[in-house]
Structure formats: C-alpha cells, structure tokens
Design a protein around this motif. Structure first.
Motif, mmCIF file in Angstrom:
data_model
loop_
_atom_site.group_PDB
_atom_site.id
_atom_site.type_symbol
_atom_site.label_atom_id
_atom_site.label_comp_id
_atom_site.label_asym_id
_atom_site.label_seq_id
_atom_site.Cartn_x
_atom_site.Cartn_y
_atom_site.Cartn_z
ATOM 1 N N SER A 191 0.954 -1.182 0.007
ATOM 2 C CA SER A 191 0.087 0.055 -0.127
ATOM 3 C C SER A 191 1.097 1.170 -0.023
ATOM 4 O O SER A 191 1.879 1.477 0.748
ATOM 5 C CB SER A 191 -1.042 -0.025 1.226
ATOM 6 O OG SER A 191 -1.791 1.069 1.269
ATOM 7 N N GLU B 185 -9.295 0.261 -6.225
ATOM 8 C CA GLU B 185 -10.418 -0.105 -5.443
ATOM 9 C C GLU B 185 -10.242 -1.418 -4.663
ATOM 10 O O GLU B 185 -9.491 -2.235 -4.987
ATOM 11 C CB GLU B 185 -11.419 -0.645 -6.427
ATOM 12 C CG GLU B 185 -11.847 0.378 -7.443
ATOM 13 C CD GLU B 185 -11.455 0.518 -8.722
ATOM 14 O OE1 GLU B 185 -10.104 0.000 -8.796
ATOM 15 O OE2 GLU B 185 -11.726 1.074 -9.620
ATOM 16 N N GLU B 186 -10.748 -1.255 -3.198
ATOM 17 C CA GLU B 186 -10.628 -2.416 -2.434
ATOM 18 C C GLU B 186 -11.107 -3.689 -2.786
ATOM 19 O O GLU B 186 -12.197 -3.704 -3.599
ATOM 20 C CB GLU B 186 -11.090 -2.152 -1.043
ATOM 21 C CG GLU B 186 -10.489 -1.012 -0.263
ATOM 22 C CD GLU B 186 -11.013 -0.646 1.035
ATOM 23 O OE1 GLU B 186 -11.859 -1.567 1.514
ATOM 24 O OE2 GLU B 186 -10.697 0.325 1.876
#
Length: 720
Positions: free
Chosen positions: A164, A228-229
């Motif tokens: 991330s 997008e998760e």
C-alpha cells in the motif's frame, strides 16, 4: 460600487463589485490579495523562465493557467496556494500566449504544471514539467501535489496484494515492474522511465522477483493493482512501455467516465444543454476580451477604413453563439499579429449595422472578408479557428498566383527560398508552367490560383525558356510542379485541356497527406473522399515501425481503396470516446481499425494477437475483401440531431401575448454587454429599444425558468 478588504484597520485592497460575480470570484480575489507573495502573476514566457532560473536547486514550482481571474479554476489554484504556498512557488497566468509557448496544444481549458526545479543543479538544464491532466478542482490539485511529493520509484520485495502506498489512498493504481538480479539495472532504468511517464497518474514500484517473499507467475513482467478495495491484482505480459502507459491511462479514463456518470445521476431533473457552442459562450461570459486590438466599424466608418488600408473584417451577430465563440478566436489572431502585420483587423456587429452587412452581401454569420486596395474582396471559407484564420491572413500577404519571371526565380520558388517565411503555413508550393501562347490555360490556372488564395501558395511561369523547367522535371507543358517542402520532393502533373475547377481539385487532392494524423479539424476533409478509414489509434507519437508498414503498403498501391490515417489520443482526446464506442472493454493500444462509414457502418478490428507487419496486414485486408472477417460493431445509420427539440419561441410568445396583450420589445445586446458582470440577470427587465429591433438575444435559461421569468415580468408590467 466597490468592496474593500481590510486587515484590522489597514486597507489591503479594493475590488469593483462587478468582478465579484459569484462565490468563486469572491474567494479567488480575496486569496489572490492575501497571497500576493506566495503567488506570482506573470504575462510572458520570459517571466516564467526567470522564476525557474531563480529557484533551480531550491524549490519546485506549481504553474497554472486559468482563462480568467475569478473563475472556479482560479479559486481552486488559490486554495491550493493557501495550503502549499510555503512549500512550493505558485505561478499564475491568464495569457494564452504563455501556455502556447511551452508547447501546450489544447489551450481551451485551464492547466496546471508541476515544474521539478529543486533537483536541477545545472543552470542551463531545464526544469522537467509534469502536466496535471484532470480538471482544476481543489481536490484534484491536492491529489496531484501529493503524488509529486511521493517517491518517484519504490523497491519492494513482498506480495503486491499486501503493498500500500499514498497512491492507493489517493485513488490511483499501482504498477509493479517485475525485475530479477540479472537484469536489475536495465529494469530499474525502465521503471524510472515509466514512473516519469505515469507521474500523477499511478504509483510505480520495482518488484524483485528473486525475493523468497514474492510468488508471481514466471511469464509475468508487469503487475497491475487497482485502487478499489478487494480487486485482485493482474499479472500481465507487456513488452512495450507504451502498452504499460496505455493500460494505466485507459483505466484512469474509465474511472473518470464512471465518476461523470455518477455526477449526472445525482440530479436527474437537470436540463441537458444540447448546444455546446452556446454553453461555452455562456460559460465564458465573464472573460474579458481584448476588443481594443480590433477596430469596431460602423455605417459611417466602414468604407473609409477599408479603402484607406488593407483590412480583415469580421461580420458577426452579437446575439448569436457561434459568432461570439469565433470572436474569441478572431481576437486570439489579433494577439498573435500584434505589432507584426500591416493588416488592420476590424469587426462589424451586423445586429447593430445590418445595412453595412447587406451591402457587403453578408447573409450568414460569422463571416470574414479581406479587403485590399485595387483588388476584389476575398472571402474566408476555412475552419472557424485561430490557426486556420491566421494561415489565411499570412498567405494573403502575397497575391497568388505569383508571376515568376526567370528560371532562377522559379528554382528559388520551388526550393522554398522565395517565400521562406511562409513555409510554416503552406508546406506545398504549386507552380504552373506554360508557353507564352497558352493563353486559355494560363487564364484557367490564374482563376484556380485566385480561388485558392489563402490556402496554398501558387505561382505561374510562362516565359520563352519554359522548356528548361519542363525538361528538368520530365514533363510536358502545360503542367503543374508541386514542391513538397517537408519531404524535399518536386512532383509534376501534366495539364491537358484542364478547366479551372479541375485544377482546383487536382491541387486540393495534392495537399492531402498520404498517411495523415486525423484531428477534429481535418477529419471532414478526409471524409469527403468517401472511402473506408483505416485508422491506427496511438497513445502518443506513432510507432515508427508501424508507420513504415503502412507507408510501404501505400507505395505498393494496396491501400488505394482506403484512407489510411492515424489518431493520437493525446492530441485528440475525443479518440478515447470513439474507441469506447467500438470496444468494450478497451484493449491495449495501439489499435488498428477499419471503419466503413459510408456504406454499412461496419467496424473491423485488426487481431490484437498479431503484430502489425506488411504480410499480416495485407492478409487481413484480403480476408475483409473476401468477407471472411467478422465486424465488431455496426454504427447506427442515424442522423446527428440535438438530444432535445428546439424551443418554439414564437408559440411561447403567442401564448404570452394571448394572456398579456401589451408586451415591450427586449433590447439587443452587443458583445460588450456579454462581458458586463453587473446584475447577472436573475430577473429580466425588458426595455424599449429606440431603433428597430433586428434580433433577439436568448439568454441561458432552462425551460422552467423561461416561464418563471416571464410570469415575473408580466406581473411587474401589470403592476406598472
């Protein structure tokens, strides 16, 4: 009629109230005054270069162009400067010329550049520039600056699914370039190059395959992770940097389209503006136009002005949207020609001076005519844009066809030396060669040259020694010699009993490129050929290898029945919308497509699993001709109509009159009225015009507002 900005009891600034026309304007003006030292306003490229030189090795620059002070884009830039002004030097301009001078092709919208001057230690070296491609909003600028602060390239050695960065938090995807120890240096250079290309659009990481923590397929060299998760990462095999860039940009563009659709769904009752020109004029109504660069002509001054000097005259109607849009382009031409041309640029508002326009045989708006002493007026029939009009004016500095009097002068003409300063406006020069006795042929060519004035340079040579030229260029007379200055070639076309209109057609066809880049401006020209389009869609400059393939097939006459061309999505962004209509989902670029617009509307796509080579392309075209290939889409054979029916103003007026018989005529507006900011009309108070009303300016109202405003006005008149 002024507003005052105080700090304590100290007056900082005063503003005319008509400059504070909405909330955006108020916030922008106040912040502009408070951040005087943080935001430098410039008017020339030299100003920008001086700031760059002063900050090299010290700080980075955020350089913004907005169309006018007080717009929403100006407010967004000032709010960003309020937050980041102590970290970066903000520079602002409203001058189109500054934006053009740094190579920006699309100057219609506001722009923001991030200038990387802090890493530059060599005074001679230029600061690298990164363009923010999203609209200028406060949130977009914040996201853009945050990505500029992030590391250009990060090395990781763990599962991409677990990685991330700030990019994901900002809604941007991640691109992992897969590397191994043997090719580490080359992979890192590639990754850095990709990172610069995708700066502001995606995060780029170098993923070390040799690490035990990483488990990725052996064939994959690129990993793509969406913002997008919950979305799985994609393992790709992409052998070209352009394919990586295209993959990211198509993903970003799809997200933008989805966001726009979501925004549209928020207000389903909001009316659609089906006239984009009218919408643009209304949106730019606050923009201050440099009208002082042109002379406004009236019935009293028209004849004396055009007789006294060479003049360009714009005939327009101040109430008509296309006229007002073209007026901006006309004034942009005036800016470019300021101090460099003897041609007087003037304008006539036909809404005010209809008699002048009638006497000049002007029956449509906008219309441009050139007046020169001793010559008939020349009408402009080109595109209603700045560059085409500028070309028309510059090429009319000489009277075509030019009379060439010697072989030496003819050679200088064909080499481009005779009119070297005009080559940027006409890459082809045409010379008609005739014997002195060919009177009729010379007259026909002269008529064709007069018709093409302002579009191409033409010359005529008809001396006794004309055979020297015909022998040198192996042609018989009469003939045309076409000098293509970019290619350095001279072609000959024999003329045998050719009429003037045929000569015009020959020259017009000769001006067409064999493998053109299609743009919004030149597409109609190539559509007139009535041939299927073979289009290569490219995200940037065309690949030289593909260009060679197409040009080879053109030379071999295999593509005579088609119009081969290419489209650069960076120069012509509407190309993405075209591809979205052809493909779902959008495959990686480049894409080769054949579109049969004129018969059937079929769209065929070159197989994506094949490389574009002469053999593969020729085989594919042969299959198409034999009917062995399936189309991917059929374009509907429907007319291009506005999405909404036109307003029936006459019936509205009849209905209103039947209820309220006494009605006063509305006053016409001039172009200066369009720029007035006073009382941005929420209520129209009609007044009687003393002179006869020629036209009616329709304001930017929705249908419901029309009736509401009419009721208010009727009620007001009834009370009076």
């Amino acid at each position: 009629m002024k507003a005052y900005l105080f700090r304590g009891n100290i007056l900082l600034r005063e503003f005319p109230t008509d400059s504070l026309f909405d909330v955006n304007a108020i916030v922008a003006h106040v912040l502009f005054a408070l951040l005087f030292n943080e935001v430098k306003y410039i008017t020339t490229l030299e100003d920008l270069q001086n700031i760059e030189n002063a900050l090299k090795g010290k700080a980075n620059i955020a350089f913004a162009y907005v169309r006018a002070i007080g717009t929403s884009e100006h407010r967004a830039v000032m709010e960003a400067a309020f937050v980041y002004g102590t970290t970066y030097q903000f520079v602002l301009t409203t001058e189109i010329a500054v934006l053009e001078s740094i190579g920006t092709e699309d100057i219609e919208y506001a722009h923001l550049y991030f200038l990387h001057c802090k890493p530059v230690l060599d005074f001679i070296q230029q600061c690298r520039r990164t363009l923010m491609e999203q609209p200028l909003t406060t949130l977009n600028i914040h996201r853009f600056i945050k990505t500029m602060e992030a590391p250009l390239l990060t090395e990781v050695a763990k599962d991409p699914q677990q990685v991330s960065t700030i990019h994901l938090q900002l809604g941007l995807p991640l691109v992992f370039i897969v590397s191994q120890q043997v090719t580490y240096e080359a992979d890192r250079r590639t990754a850095e190059w990709v990172a610069w290309r995708l700066l502001g659009k995606a995060g780029v990481l170098l993923l070390l395959r040799d690490s035990l923590e990483v488990n990725i397929p052996q064939h994959a060299n690129v990993v793509f992770k969406r913002a997008e998760e919950g979305m799985p990462v994609e393992y790709l095999v992409l052998d070209d940097i352009d394919l990586i860039i295209s993959r990211v940009e198509s993903n970003v563009h799809t997200q933008e389209i989805q966001e726009d659709e979501d925004d549209d769904m928020e207000d389903p009752d909001m009316e659609t503006e089906d006239d984009e020109v009218a919408e643009t004029v209304y949106r730019d109504r606050k923009r201050q136009l440099p009208l002082e660069l042109t002379v406004e002509l009236t019935e009293e001054t028209f004849n004396t002005t055009v007789m006294a000097s060479d003049s360009i005259v714009l005939f327009y109607a101040g109430w008509e949207a296309v006229s007002m849009a073209f007026l901006q382009s006309y004034l942009d031409v005036a800016v470019k020609l300021k101090g460099t041309s003897n041609m007087l640029l003037s304008r006539v508002n036909c809404g005010d001076w209809s008699d002048v326009c009638t006497k000049q045989n002007v029956t449509e708006f906008p219309f441009v005519k050139m007046y020169k002493k001793g010559e008939n007026p020349v009408s402009y029939a080109g595109m209603l844009g700045t560059e085409d009009l500028l070309k028309f004016i510059q090429l009319n500095r000489i009277s075509c066809p030019v009379n060439i009097t010697s072989v030496q002068e003819a050679e200088e003409y064909l080499s481009g030396k005779l009119f070297e300063d005009l080559l940027s406006y006409s890459s082809v020069s045409v010379l008609g060669i005739f014997s002195p006795t060919m009177t009729r042929a010379i007259e026909d060519f002269t008529e064709a040259g007069n018709y093409l004035r302002g579009y191409v340079i033409t010359g005529v040579y008809s001396e006794e020694d004309v055979l020297i030229l015909s022998n040198k260029y192996t042609t018989t007379i009469p003939a045309l010699l076409l000098a293509r200055h970019k290619e350095g070639k001279i072609e000959s076309i024999p003329l045998a009993n050719t009429q003037a209109q045929d000569i015009v057609q020959i020259i017009t066809n000769a001006l067409l490129e064999t493998f053109p880049e299609i743009t919004v401006e030149n597409l109609p020209t190539y559509l007139r050929l009535q041939k299927p389009l073979l289009i290569l869609f490219s995200d940037g400059s065309i690949n030289h290898k593909y260009e060679e393939v197409i040009l080879t097939l053109i030379k071999q006459k295999h593509l005579d029945s088609l119009t081969p061309c290419w489209l650069n999505l960076k120069n012509t962004p509407v190309g993405r919308g075209i591809l979205q209509a052809y493909f779902d989902p959008l495959p990686p670029l480049p894409l080769l497509v054949l579109v049969n617009l004129h018969s059937g509307g079929q769209v065929f796509a070159f197989p994506s699993d094949q490389s574009i080579t002469e053999q593969n392309l020729l085989l594919w075209l042969q299959k198409l001709e034999a009917g062995l290939e399936s189309y991917i889409r059929i374009l509907p054979a429907e007319e291009w109509k506005p999405p909404l029916p036109a307003y029936d103003f006459l019936s509205m007026m009849d209905d209103a009159t039947s209820q309220h018989p006494i009605r006063k005529a509305p006053k016409c507006m001039k172009e200066t009225d369009v720029q007035e900011n006073d009382k941005e009309q929420h209520e129209d108070k009609s007044t009687v015009r003393k002179e006869p009303v020629e036209t009616l300016r329709i304001k930017h109202w929705s249908r419901s507002n029309w009736f509401k405003e009419a009721e208010k006005s009727f009620r007001h008149e009834k009370e009076l």
